[in-house]
Each structure stands twice: as C-alpha cells, then as structure tokens.
Design a protein around this motif. Structure first.
Motif, mmCIF file in Angstrom:
data_model
loop_
_atom_site.group_PDB
_atom_site.id
_atom_site.type_symbol
_atom_site.label_atom_id
_atom_site.label_comp_id
_atom_site.label_asym_id
_atom_site.label_seq_id
_atom_site.Cartn_x
_atom_site.Cartn_y
_atom_site.Cartn_z
ATOM 1 N N ARG B 32 56.361 -45.037 -24.920
ATOM 2 C CA ARG B 32 57.193 -44.752 -26.797
ATOM 3 C C ARG B 32 57.998 -45.074 -26.819
ATOM 4 O O ARG B 32 58.128 -45.741 -28.470
ATOM 5 N N LYS B 33 58.567 -46.216 -26.354
ATOM 6 C CA LYS B 33 59.755 -47.435 -26.634
ATOM 7 C C LYS B 33 59.182 -48.455 -27.513
ATOM 8 O O LYS B 33 59.223 -48.592 -28.213
ATOM 9 N N GLU B 34 57.847 -48.819 -27.000
ATOM 10 C CA GLU B 34 56.810 -49.684 -27.310
ATOM 11 C C GLU B 34 56.841 -49.110 -28.752
ATOM 12 O O GLU B 34 57.044 -50.082 -29.879
ATOM 13 N N PHE B 35 56.154 -47.970 -28.504
ATOM 14 C CA PHE B 35 55.585 -47.545 -30.515
ATOM 15 C C PHE B 35 56.452 -47.745 -31.006
ATOM 16 O O PHE B 35 56.523 -48.073 -32.282
ATOM 17 N N LEU B 37 59.358 -48.870 -31.505
ATOM 18 C CA LEU B 37 59.688 -50.354 -31.904
ATOM 19 C C LEU B 37 58.709 -51.963 -32.620
ATOM 20 O O LEU B 37 59.169 -51.549 -33.806
ATOM 21 N N LEU B 38 57.942 -51.323 -32.575
ATOM 22 C CA LEU B 38 56.754 -51.376 -33.059
ATOM 23 C C LEU B 38 56.672 -51.008 -34.788
ATOM 24 O O LEU B 38 56.651 -50.975 -36.055
ATOM 25 N N ALA B 39 57.103 -49.067 -34.787
ATOM 26 C CA ALA B 39 57.314 -48.832 -35.969
ATOM 27 C C ALA B 39 58.275 -49.726 -36.645
ATOM 28 O O ALA B 39 58.591 -49.557 -37.595
ATOM 29 N N MET B 40 59.896 -49.874 -35.627
ATOM 30 C CA MET B 40 60.970 -50.381 -36.721
ATOM 31 C C MET B 40 60.634 -51.664 -36.970
ATOM 32 O O MET B 40 60.952 -51.615 -38.687
ATOM 33 N N ASP B 71 64.145 -58.168 -24.963
ATOM 34 C CA ASP B 71 62.782 -58.606 -24.998
ATOM 35 C C ASP B 71 62.102 -58.638 -23.822
ATOM 36 O O ASP B 71 60.687 -59.109 -24.159
ATOM 37 N N VAL B 72 62.240 -57.922 -23.124
ATOM 38 C CA VAL B 72 61.037 -57.178 -21.633
ATOM 39 C C VAL B 72 60.438 -55.896 -23.038
ATOM 40 O O VAL B 72 59.192 -56.676 -22.786
ATOM 41 N N HIS B 73 60.809 -55.779 -23.541
ATOM 42 C CA HIS B 73 60.124 -54.754 -24.283
ATOM 43 C C HIS B 73 59.547 -55.137 -25.623
ATOM 44 O O HIS B 73 58.529 -54.948 -25.810
ATOM 45 N N ILE B 74 59.753 -56.749 -26.360
ATOM 46 C CA ILE B 74 59.028 -57.134 -27.072
ATOM 47 C C ILE B 74 57.694 -57.767 -26.292
ATOM 48 O O ILE B 74 56.392 -57.723 -27.209
ATOM 49 N N ARG B 75 57.807 -58.232 -25.329
ATOM 50 C CA ARG B 75 56.957 -59.291 -24.649
ATOM 51 C C ARG B 75 55.563 -57.611 -23.690
ATOM 52 O O ARG B 75 54.737 -58.300 -24.401
ATOM 53 N N ARG B 76 55.975 -57.034 -23.489
ATOM 54 C CA ARG B 76 55.059 -56.221 -23.211
ATOM 55 C C ARG B 76 54.300 -55.711 -24.857
ATOM 56 O O ARG B 76 52.737 -55.281 -24.626
ATOM 57 N N LEU B 77 55.383 -55.427 -25.331
ATOM 58 C CA LEU B 77 54.315 -55.012 -27.316
ATOM 59 C C LEU B 77 53.941 -56.287 -27.738
ATOM 60 O O LEU B 77 52.295 -55.387 -27.733
ATOM 61 N N ARG B 78 53.693 -56.868 -27.268
ATOM 62 C CA ARG B 78 53.303 -58.934 -27.739
ATOM 63 C C ARG B 78 51.938 -58.249 -27.074
ATOM 64 O O ARG B 78 51.425 -59.061 -27.584
ATOM 65 N N LYS B 79 51.727 -58.458 -25.369
ATOM 66 C CA LYS B 79 50.513 -58.081 -24.832
ATOM 67 C C LYS B 79 49.479 -57.243 -24.995
ATOM 68 O O LYS B 79 48.696 -57.922 -25.187
ATOM 69 N N LYS B 80 50.522 -56.292 -25.438
ATOM 70 C CA LYS B 80 49.471 -55.272 -25.948
ATOM 71 C C LYS B 80 48.397 -56.104 -27.209
ATOM 72 O O LYS B 80 46.987 -54.907 -27.348
#
Lengths: 120, 120
Positions: B32-35, B37-40, B71-80
């Motif tokens: 959810r958080k990754e989404f 973040l990407l959405a925003m 930062d950590v969420h950004i990282r996980r998102l980038r990775k995906k």
DNA sequence: ACATAATTTACAACCTTTTTACAAGTTGGA
DNA sequence: TCCAACTTGTAAAAAGGTTGTAAATTATGT
C-alpha cells in the motif's frame, strides 16, 4: 528570462519552476547553490549582478565578508555549462557577473589591407 | 499523469483508479505504501516533491520527525520498478524526489578528431 | 611594473542518501 | 486461535554529494 521562469535558446534551456536545466538536449545535474546562482543570473539576463548582491541574496553574506566562494561556484557552473559556460556567464571585472543570451560566434573576417599586401 | 489517473509510457503503466502497475507488460505487486508513494510521485510527474511534503501526505508526519522511512520506501519502490527504477524516480539532493517520464538513453557519439586519427 | 581581482585546483568538513538487517506489527487462512 | 507470509518502521553503517576555504596561478587595469 521571462516571467514564466523559462529561458531557452539554441543550446540552453532553463526551467525554473521544474528546476531543470539542459544543454544541447542533455540534462544537467546542478547542486542547489549552482542552480540558485544560475536562476538568479538568468532571471536577470543582460543585467550585471554585483558580487555583493549575489553574495547577499544567495549566501546571506554581508559586504564585509571576504570570500572566494562566489568565484568557485561560478566556476563550477560554467564548467557544467560546458562549451558555452564562458559565453553565458560573463565576468565584469571588479563588479560582478552577467548572464548573456547565446550569441552565434562571429566568423572572423580577415581583412588584408591593399596598402600592405605582400608584393610577390 | 493526467486527470484520468493514468500514466503510460514505453515501459511503465500506472492505473491509479484500478491500483494497477506494470512494467514491460508484467504486473507489479506493490504494498500500500509503495503504491501511495508511486501514485503521489507520478501524479506530479516532473515536479519535485519535497521530503516533508511526502512525509506529511503519506505518513502524516510533521516536519520535526526525523526518519529514514521515506528513503527506505523509495528504495523498495525503485527495486520493484527494476531496471528503470532509478530513471523514473530521481533524487533531488537535500530536497526530495521527482518522478520523471522515461527517457530513451542517449546514444553516445564517438568522435575521432581527424587531427589525431591513427595513421596506418 | 604594480596592485588588485578573478580563476583554478585540491581538500576537508559536513550533511544527505543508500543500503542492509532486524524486529514489531498486520493479515488471512487452516 | 495459531501460523505463515507479508508489510512496515527503525537503526546503523556505508557510500556519496555538497560546500566553503586556502593557496597558487593567471588576468586585468592603471
């Protein structure tokens, strides 16, 4: 630079709102200070910005502070602007700096005075 | 990102209403958080979103809170996002992050000066 | 030629982001 | 309820980027 915060010419594109600068279609990565400096200079295209004004607005330094910080930042900026760095940012000796729109380099005209023409 | 909540380019497809994201036709499973973040980020394509804005909108954190969570969420998102992670999500040092439309990598042009051409 | 100013290089201090790992919290199904 | 899998936040170390300054060099104007 117009009131829209955009500058564009043959080689350089500056988008202040989006904080994007590119040279010959190639994105430039500027640091915050470099960007602020370019922003301020280009926003005042053609105007001379005295050192003390730049140091005040960008660094909050008062007149008394003696530093080469501005010069070094100008250098880094010019370098990132590549080939055109020097032509965009002009030094006004003893005063400050000025941003200048790109000017196509003039072809040099060799003029050989007939009076001094080599006599072969 | 348009008002329809859709983003699409050569590699990435984001469907906000349906909460679907795919990279190269391959469905992505985001938390959810990754989404969010990407959405925003993608909803504000090209705009810099400051850390404090993201932390406020997505986490409800106030300015004072010091955390590396973003930062950590950004990282996980980038990775995906795989290969393109870094190109879609740009770090603005000391400021925040920005979502950028995919840009075809520039072909490097090798130019061999005739002056220095090897003489075989 | 002199004094002053700007350029250039290099470096160290500082600050920010990235990355990894872990533990706590959450969810859904058996 | 209990388990397993997943999600999330945090800490800490590593890596990386930014900035100001010093000092040597070069340029400029008188």
């Amino acid at each position: 630079m117009s009131t829209t915060g955009l500058y564009q010419d043959q080689h350089l594109e500056i988008n202040l709102p989006q904080a994007m600068v590119s040279v010959d279609e190639q994105r430039l990565i500027l640091t915050r200070k470099e960007f602020e400096l370019l922003a301020m200079l280009s926003a005042n295209e053609g105007e001379i910005l005295p050192r003390n004004v730049l140091l005040d607005r960008i660094w909050g330094y008062s007149e008394e502070i003696r530093t080469r910080t501005l010069d070094v930042h100008i250098r880094r900026l010019r370098k990132k602007l590549g080939l055109y760095g020097d032509s965009y940012i002009q030094t006004i000796f003893g005063v400050g700096y000025r941003f200048q729109r790109f000017r196509e380099p003039r072809a040099l005209i060799s003029y050989q005075s007939p009076l001094f023409a080599a006599t072969a």
